[in-house]
Design a protein around this motif. Sequence first.
Motif, short mmCIF file in Angstrom:
data_model
loop_
_atom_site.label_atom_id
_atom_site.label_comp_id
_atom_site.label_asym_id
_atom_site.label_seq_id
_atom_site.Cartn_x
_atom_site.Cartn_y
_atom_site.Cartn_z
N VAL A 62 53.29 3.95 -3.24
CA VAL A 62 51.62 4.10 -3.66
C VAL A 62 51.03 3.14 -3.52
O VAL A 62 49.82 3.12 -2.24
CB VAL A 62 51.57 4.53 -5.31
N ALA A 63 51.78 1.48 -3.56
CA ALA A 63 50.57 0.81 -3.12
C ALA A 63 50.71 1.25 -1.48
O ALA A 63 49.41 0.00 -1.07
CB ALA A 63 51.77 -0.73 -3.34
N ASN A 64 51.29 1.16 -0.69
CA ASN A 64 51.20 1.28 0.97
C ASN A 64 50.66 2.19 0.81
O ASN A 64 49.52 2.01 2.10
CB ASN A 64 52.47 1.19 1.81
N SER A 65 50.07 3.46 0.36
CA SER A 65 48.80 4.77 1.17
C SER A 65 47.63 3.66 0.80
O SER A 65 47.07 4.36 1.28
CB SER A 65 49.30 5.95 -0.27
N LEU A 66 47.37 3.09 -0.02
CA LEU A 66 46.57 2.13 -0.72
C LEU A 66 45.96 1.00 -0.46
O LEU A 66 45.19 0.58 0.00
CB LEU A 66 46.34 1.94 -1.74
N LYS A 67 46.82 1.30 1.08
CA LYS A 67 46.94 -0.49 1.87
C LYS A 67 46.68 -1.63 0.83
O LYS A 67 46.51 -2.60 1.08
CB LYS A 67 45.70 -0.81 2.88
N LEU A 68 47.74 -1.93 -0.31
CA LEU A 68 48.26 -2.91 -0.63
C LEU A 68 49.60 -3.11 -0.65
O LEU A 68 50.40 -2.60 -0.53
CB LEU A 68 47.90 -2.79 -2.78
N SER A 69 49.56 -4.45 -1.78
CA SER A 69 51.48 -4.51 -1.99
C SER A 69 51.96 -4.22 -3.48
O SER A 69 50.99 -4.61 -4.26
CB SER A 69 51.26 -5.85 -1.73
N GLY A 70 52.58 -3.29 -2.96
CA GLY A 70 53.75 -3.39 -5.61
C GLY A 70 53.26 -4.10 -5.72
O GLY A 70 53.47 -4.66 -6.74
N PRO A 71 54.29 -5.99 -5.35
CA PRO A 71 54.12 -6.68 -6.56
C PRO A 71 52.51 -7.34 -6.32
O PRO A 71 52.02 -7.44 -7.32
CB PRO A 71 55.07 -7.47 -5.46
N ASP A 72 51.79 -7.10 -5.75
CA ASP A 72 50.17 -7.24 -6.12
C ASP A 72 49.53 -6.49 -7.01
O ASP A 72 48.56 -6.84 -8.30
CB ASP A 72 49.26 -7.13 -4.71
N MET A 73 49.94 -5.24 -6.90
CA MET A 73 49.79 -4.48 -7.92
C MET A 73 49.71 -3.83 -8.60
O MET A 73 49.91 -4.38 -10.31
CB MET A 73 50.10 -3.12 -7.39
N CYS A 74 51.56 -5.10 -9.26
CA CYS A 74 52.03 -5.22 -10.54
C CYS A 74 51.55 -6.13 -10.88
O CYS A 74 52.39 -6.48 -12.17
CB CYS A 74 53.94 -5.44 -10.45
N SER A 75 50.92 -7.13 -11.09
CA SER A 75 50.86 -9.18 -10.65
C SER A 75 49.09 -8.58 -12.08
O SER A 75 48.20 -7.32 -11.76
CB SER A 75 49.48 -9.40 -10.33
N LYS A 76 49.25 -9.05 -13.18
CA LYS A 76 48.23 -9.00 -14.36
C LYS A 76 47.10 -9.17 -13.68
O LYS A 76 45.74 -8.96 -14.11
CB LYS A 76 48.89 -9.58 -15.55
N ASP A 77 46.82 -10.54 -12.88
CA ASP A 77 45.41 -10.34 -12.38
C ASP A 77 45.00 -10.10 -11.21
O ASP A 77 44.12 -10.07 -10.06
CB ASP A 77 45.73 -12.27 -12.05
N PHE A 78 45.45 -8.86 -10.61
CA PHE A 78 45.32 -8.33 -9.78
C PHE A 78 43.92 -7.78 -9.53
O PHE A 78 43.04 -7.79 -8.58
CB PHE A 78 45.93 -7.10 -9.49
N ARG A 79 43.11 -7.41 -10.22
CA ARG A 79 42.17 -7.07 -9.66
C ARG A 79 40.66 -8.03 -10.11
O ARG A 79 39.59 -8.38 -9.19
CB ARG A 79 41.13 -6.57 -11.76
N VAL A 80 41.41 -9.30 -10.50
CA VAL A 80 40.37 -10.63 -9.98
C VAL A 80 40.74 -11.05 -8.65
O VAL A 80 39.78 -11.65 -8.02
CB VAL A 80 40.78 -12.15 -10.53
N LYS A 81 42.21 -10.89 -7.55
CA LYS A 81 42.60 -11.04 -6.30
C LYS A 81 41.58 -10.10 -5.75
O LYS A 81 41.04 -10.12 -4.97
CB LYS A 81 44.15 -11.25 -6.14
N TYR A 82 41.39 -9.00 -6.46
CA TYR A 82 41.12 -7.98 -5.39
C TYR A 82 40.25 -8.01 -5.56
O TYR A 82 39.31 -7.48 -4.56
CB TYR A 82 41.93 -6.54 -6.58
N LEU A 83 39.16 -8.28 -6.28
CA LEU A 83 37.83 -8.48 -6.08
C LEU A 83 37.44 -9.35 -5.80
O LEU A 83 35.96 -9.66 -5.20
CB LEU A 83 36.94 -8.20 -7.63
N SER A 84 37.36 -10.13 -5.68
CA SER A 84 37.34 -12.07 -5.13
C SER A 84 37.43 -11.83 -3.82
O SER A 84 36.68 -12.39 -2.61
CB SER A 84 38.14 -13.09 -5.81
#
Length: 87
Positions: A62-84
Motif C-alpha cells: 500500500v505504501a509503495n503504491s502511494l510512493k511512501l514507505s511502510g515504516p513511515d506510514m506506521c509512525s505516529k509522527d507520520f502526518r507531521v513529517k508528511y506535511l512538513s
Amino acid sequence: MIETTSAVGETKDTFLINLKFILTDRGLKQDDLAELLGVSSQGVSNLLNKPGGISTETIDRVANSLKLSGPDMCSKDFRVKYLSKKD
C-alpha cells in the motif's frame, strides 16, 4: 526486539489512521486505491474496516503504491513529517 501483540495492533492502527489521512489529503477514494493496488474495491474496504489481518507485506504494498514507505506510514509522527515535506 520482539513486538508484543498490543504493539503490533497499535502499529496497524497507526498505519490505518495515516492511510486514511493520505487518502483524504490526496483526494483519493477507496476505488482509486483499489486501482493503484490492482485489487477490488471490496478488498480495500476490508483493509480499511477489518484490519486484523494486515501483514507487513500489505503495508509495504500500500505504501509503495502511494510512493511512501511502510515504516513511515506506521509512525505516529507520520502526518507531521508528511506535511512538513509538502511545504
